[in-house]
Motif scaffolding. Structure first.
Motif, PDB file in Angstrom:
ATOM      1  N   ILE A  88      -1.053  -9.300  -5.443  1.00 52.48           N
ATOM      2  CA  ILE A  88      -1.781  -8.844  -4.251  1.00 52.48           C
ATOM      3  C   ILE A  88      -1.698  -7.324  -4.224  1.00 52.48           C
ATOM      4  CG2 ILE A  88      -1.780  -8.734  -1.717  1.00 52.48           C
ATOM      5  CD1 ILE A  88      -0.765 -11.583  -1.648  1.00 52.48           C
ATOM      6  N   VAL A  89      -2.858  -6.675  -4.100  1.00 56.60           N
ATOM      7  CA  VAL A  89      -2.878  -5.218  -3.952  1.00 56.60           C
ATOM      8  C   VAL A  89      -3.448  -4.885  -2.571  1.00 56.60           C
ATOM      9  CG1 VAL A  89      -3.664  -3.019  -4.886  1.00 56.60           C
ATOM     10  CG2 VAL A  89      -3.261  -4.936  -6.440  1.00 56.60           C
ATOM     11  N   LEU A  90      -2.659  -4.172  -1.780  1.00 60.70           N
ATOM     12  CA  LEU A  90      -3.082  -3.745  -0.450  1.00 60.70           C
ATOM     13  C   LEU A  90      -3.457  -2.269  -0.531  1.00 60.70           C
ATOM     14  CD1 LEU A  90      -0.157  -5.409   1.569  1.00 60.70           C
ATOM     15  CD2 LEU A  90      -2.439  -6.351   1.164  1.00 60.70           C
ATOM     16  N   VAL A  91      -4.728  -1.979  -0.289  1.00 57.66           N
ATOM     17  CA  VAL A  91      -5.219  -0.607  -0.465  1.00 57.66           C
ATOM     18  C   VAL A  91      -5.396   0.068   0.899  1.00 57.66           C
ATOM     19  CG1 VAL A  91      -7.029   0.843  -1.476  1.00 57.66           C
ATOM     20  CG2 VAL A  91      -6.450  -1.356  -2.540  1.00 57.66           C
ATOM     21  N   ASP A  92      -4.407   0.854   1.310  1.00 55.50           N
ATOM     22  CA  ASP A  92      -4.507   1.669   2.529  1.00 55.50           C
ATOM     23  C   ASP A  92      -3.143   2.296   2.780  1.00 55.50           C
ATOM     24  OD1 ASP A  92      -4.678   2.479   5.438  1.00 55.50           O
ATOM     25  OD2 ASP A  92      -6.662   1.610   5.179  1.00 55.50           O
TER      26      ASP A  92
END
Length: 758
Positions: free
Chosen positions: A732-736
Motif C-alpha cells: 500500500i502506498v499512501l501519497v500525501d
C-alpha cells in the motif's frame, strides 16, 4: 411449535379477495390523511351509545391450524334492537363511478367483524353497512345488508379455506426452518481469526435485544459472521426475520452466497432480494399501468398463485429467480419481490426500504418489527445516505419551465407556477451579492403557495397526463413532508447557480431520524471495516447509551503488507506541480514489484490528469480506467481483467470512494498493490462547512465530522481492497504529506503503522 396463525382481518380478506391491476397513474397524495379525517368526521355523527374503533378478535380452528383473527371495526351502531357494523371507506373518483354495491374486499372485511361480534354476543342476525365518502365533496353512499349468523359463519370458513394453502405452507416451512436453524453448524471448517468473536457479539446482541456497533477488518468474512448468528437466533426463537441492508449490488451478492452456503449445510430458510424497480422492469418504460404493461394488468388476480409457487419450490429468491417466476405468472417482478418480502425469513435490500420515509416497507407492523433483526452492512455509508433520505430541495427552474409549458394551456397551473417562480426571483434579488446563504426559516407565504400548487396540480393530474407536472408535484410534496421534520438537526440554505436558484432543507445530523426509523426492531447491528472512530459513528447513526460496541483487531500479520508513505502535497493548488513525481513513483514501484495495482484518486479530473501524464512516459504498461456512469457489465469487465499470475503489470486507475474502492474482492494475486493519492477529504464547499459549523456549535470537532472522518474512511476502504485472506501479500502506498500528521495517523489501522517513507 404452536400451530397458531395470528392474522389481522384486513390482511386475511385482502389475501383472499384482492383482485385487479397495479395502476400507478396519478394518485392523490393526501389519501391517508383524508381517510383518517373522514373516518373521524363520520364517527362524530354517531348517536349516543354507538361505538367507534372497536377491537374485535376471535379464534377459529381449521385444518389443524388455530387462527387468531383480530382488528378494529370503524363503527358499532345500535338502533331499535338491531346492531350494525359500519365500515367507512374514503374514495376520490366521482360518486356515480362507484361500481356495483361496493368492493368485495370491503364487504369481506365488514362481514368478518360482523361474524366476530354476532358470535360473541349470540346474535342470530346483524346488519352490515359500507359507508363510502368522497374525499373532496364529502358526498356519501351507503350500502346495507342483513346477514344471519349461520350465513356469516359459512362465509368466514370459506375465507379461511382460501387462506389455508398459504398458511399451511408457511407453518410447515417454519417448523422445518426453526429445526434447521437450531441444527446448523458454522458452514466453514474453521472460523477465521476474529470471526467467532464477531458472531458471538452479534448473537449476544440479538439475545439481549440490544444494538451493536462493530468494527471488523476487511477480509475476515463479516457477512457470514453476522448472518450465521442471526439465523441461530431464529432457531432459538429470539427472532423471526432478518433484514440484510446494504448500499451496493456486490455486497447483496455476497449475502446471497452466504445463505446459499448455509443451505448447502442443511439450512431451510427463504431469502428474497429486492432490486430497484427500474432495474427489474420488463418493459421499455417503467410505466405501471394496466393498459401499457401486461405484468401490471390483473396482477392481484395472479399474485397469490405466484407466491405459493415460488415459496413451494425456491429458498434463494434472487433477482434471476424472481424474474423467471414473474414471467411464468405474468406479474410485475418488483411488486412481486415486495410482496414476497412480507412472507420471507430474510430480506436482502437497500437501506432505504427500512430508513427512507418515502419508500420503506410500510406494511411491516410493530409485532413483525419486534421479531426482526437489522444487519446494516458497510454502515459508514448510512451517514451520507441518511442525510440524503431526510433532505429535500426545490429549484426555480422547475416552476419557470411549468410556467412556459402551461401558458395558455391551464390558467390555474400557470398562475401557481408563476407565483413560485416570482418568490424565487425576489429571494435572488434580496440576496444579490451572495451565491450561497442560510435562511433562518421559510416564510409562510412560500409554504402556502407550495400547498396551493400541490392542490392545483392534483386536480389537473386526475384528468391529464403531464410528466413535468407530475415530477414537480412529487418534488413539492416531498419538500412539504420534510418541512414537517425541520428542527435543530436541519439547516435551510439557498444556492444560486447562474439563473437558477435552489432552496434545500438539509438534514445535517441524521441521527435522530435514523433512530426513529429503526425504532421497534428487536436488534440493529451496524458493521463495517471502517467504522472508526466508533464514538463518531454511534453518535451520527443515532446510537444510544446502552448500545454494545465491538472492535476486532486485524487477523492479518504485519509482514503480509508493506505500507509506504510518499509525502507529497496533493492539495488542489499543488497537483500540477507534483504530478510528475507521482508518475515517477508509480513507475519505480511497478519496476521493483510488477503485478496488478489499483491507483485511487480523489477526483476524476485529477485521475485523468495523472493518467494522461503516465501514458506519455509509459506506453507499454497495460492500464484500465474507471469512466463515469459505467454499466454493470463494464464494471465486471474492469474487475475481470485483474487475473492472478499474469506476466504483465496491470494498472487500474479509479476514483476514491467510487465503485471500485468498496465491496470489491480481488483475492490472492489478483491484486498486488494499492496506491491511494490524497487523504480523501471531501471538497471544501458550503454544505460541508455547514456540517462543520453545526457540530462545532455542539461542542464537537466540526472539521473532523465534516471532512477528516469521511475522507479517511475512503482511504481505509480503498486500502482494504488489498489483503482479503490469510495468504494475501501486497503493498500500500499512501501519497500525501498529511499522512505523517498525528490526526491522520491516529485513524490508520494498527497494521499500517509500520510504514516506510519513500
Amino acid at each position: 411449535m404452536s400451530k397458531d396463525v395470528h392474522i389481522s382481518v384486513r390482511t386475511l380478506v385482502e389475501h383472499v379477495y384482492k383482485c385487479g391491476s397495479i395502476d400507478s397513474r396519478f394518485r392523490s397524495q393526501s389519501t391517508l390523511i383524508d381517510g383518517t379525517r373522514i373516518h373521524q368526521k363520520i364517527q362524530k355523527t354517531y348517536h349516543d351509545g354507538d361505538q367507534k374503533e372497536v377491537y374485535l378478535s376471535t379464534e377459529i380452528t381449521y385444518d389443524g391450524l388455530k387462527y387468531i383473527i383480530d382488528g378494529r371495526c370503524d363503527g358499532l351502531l345500535f338502533d331499535n334492537g338491531m346492531v350494525t357494523i359500519d365500515e367507512i371507506k374514503s374514495f376520490t373518483q366521482p360518486l356515480d363511478q362507484l361500481e356495483g354495491e361496493g368492493s368485495p374486499v370491503h364487504w369481506a372485511q365488514a362481514k368478518m367483524y360482523a361474524y366476530i361480534y354476532a358470535k360473541d354476543n349470540s346474535l342470530p342476525e346483524i346488519l352490515v353497512q359500507l359507508t363510502y365518502v368522497h374525499v373532496e365533496t364529502e358526498g356519501k353512499r351507503y350500502f346495507k345488508k342483513n346477514y344471519s349468523l349461520s350465513d356469516l359463519e359459512t362465509f368466514v370458513f370459506k375465507v379461511i379455506e382460501g387462506y389455508t394453502p398459504y398458511a399451511k405452507l408457511q407453518y410447515e416451512h417454519r417448523v422445518k426452518r426453526n429445526e434447521s436453524c437450531k441444527a446448523l453448524v458454522f458452514p466453514f471448517d474453521t472460523y477465521r481469526a476474529g470471526q467467532r468473536n464477531l458472531a458471538g457479539g452479534v448473537y449476544k446482541t440479538i439475545k439481549d435485544g440490544k444494538n451493536l456497533f462493530a468494527k471488523a477488518p476487511t477480509g475476515i468474512g463479516k457477512t457470514i459472521s453476522t448472518l450465521f448468528p442471526a439465523v441461530k437466533a431464529i432457531g432459538e426463537g429470539q427472532a423471526n426475520r432478518i433484514f440484510y441492508l446494504t448500499a451496493k449490488t456486490i455486497t447483496r451478492t455476497t449475502a446471497e452466497e452466504a445463505f446459499a452456503r448455509m443451505r448447502s449445510c442443511g439450512l431451510c430458510l427463504n431469502a428474497v432480494t429486492i432490486t430497484a424497480k427500474d432495474k427489474v422492469c420488463f418493459k421499455d418504460e417503467t410505466k405501471c399501468q394496466k393498459d401499457y404493461c401486461e405484468f401490471a394488468n390483473g396482477y392481484f388476480d395472479r399474485i397469490n398463485d405466484a407466491i405459493l409457487d415460488i415459496l413451494t419450490n425456491e429458498n434463494g429468491m434472487t433477482r434471476e429467480v424472481i424474474e423467471s417466476y414473474a414471467r411464468k405468472h405474468t406479474v410485475c417482478p418488483f411488486e412481486f419481490s415486495l410482496d414476497l418480502s412480507y412472507a420471507a425469513d430474510a430480506v436482502i435490500c437497500d437501506y432505504n426500504y427500512i430508513f427512507d420515509p418515502r419508500v420503506s416497507l410500510k406494511r411491516l407492523i410493530e409485532e413483525q418489527k419486534k421479531a426482526s433483526v437489522l444487519l446494516v452492512d458497510e454502515a459508514h455509508n448510512l451517514v451520507d445516505r441518511g442525510r440524503e433520505m431526510f433532505s429535500a430541495s426545490l429549484n426555480k427552474e422547475t416552476f419557470l419551465q411549468l410556467k412556459k409549458d402551461f401558458k395558455g394551456v391551464d390558467k390555474m397551473i400557470f398562475q401557481a407556477a408563476s407565483k413560485l417562480n416570482s418568490w424565487f426571483i425576489s429571494l435572488k434579488k434580496e440576496n444579490d451579492n451572495k451565491t450561497e446563504f442560510v435562511l433562518e426559516l421559510l416564510d409562510e407565504e412560500f409554504l402556502e403557495q407550495l400547498l396551493q400548487f400541490s392542490k392545483d396540480a392534483e386536480q389537473v393530474l386526475k384528468t391529464e397526463t403531464s410528466q413535468s407536472l407530475l415530477e414537480a408535484f412529487f418534488m413539492v410534496n416531498n419538500f412539504l413532508k420534510i418541512v414537517e421534520l425541520l428542527d435543530e438537526h436541519y439547516v435551510i440554505y439557498v444556492e444560486k447557480n447562474r439563473n437558477d436558484v435552489m432552496v434545500k432543507l438539509f438534514c445535517i445530523d441524521p441521527s435522530k431520524l435514523l433512530r426513529q426509523k429503526g425504532k421497534g426492531y428487536r436488534s440493529k447491528v451496524y458493521f463495517s471495516a471502517t467504522l472508526s472512530p466508533l464514538p463518531y459513528y454511534q453518535d451520527i447513526l443515532g446510537g444510544e447509551q446502552e448500545d454494545y460496541f465491538l472492535s476486532i483487531p486485524s487477523p492479518f500479520r504485519e509482514e503480509q503488507i508493506d505500507v509506504c508513505i510518499k509525502p507529497l502535497s496533493t492539495r488542489f493548488n499543488d497537483r500540477e506541480r507534483t504530478k510528475d513525481e507521482i508518475v515517477s513513483m508509480v513507475q519505480s514501484l511497478i519496476k521493483k514489484r510488477p503485478g496488478n495495482y489499483l491507483i485511487f484518486f480523489p477526483s476524476y479530473q485529477y485521475l485523468l490528469s495523472v493518467y494522461e501524464q503516465f501514458k506519455q512516459v509509459d506506453e507499454e504498461t497495460d492500464t484500465l480506467i474507471q469512466t463515469t456512469g459505467m454499466t454493470e457489465a463494464e464494471r465486471e469487465e474492469f474487475l475481470a481483467a485483474f487475473q492472478p499470475n499474469q506476466d504483465e503489470t496491470l494498472l487500474g486507475f479509479a476514483v476514491l470512494g467510487g465503485i471500485f474502492s468498496e465491496g470489491v474482492d480481488l483475492i490472492g494475486d489478483r491484486l498486488n498493490g494499492v496506491v491511494v493519492v490524497g487523504v480523501g477529504l471531501p471538497q471544501l464547499c458550503f454544505e460541508r462547512n455547514l456540517i462543520k459549523d453545526h457540530f462545532n456549535n455542539k461542542d464537537k470537532n466540526g472539521y473532523d465530522y465534516a471532512y477528516l472522518f469521511p475522507g479517511m474512511n475512503k482511504v481505509l476502504q480503498a486500502g482494504g481492497r488489498l489483503i482479503r485472506s490469510e495468504t494475501d501479500h501486497g503493498t500500500i502506498v499512501l501519497v500525501d504529506d498529511r499522512f505523517l500528521q498525528k490526526q491522520y495517523q491516529l485513524l490508520l489501522p494498527q497494521e499500517w503503522n509500520h510504514f516506510t517513507i519513500i
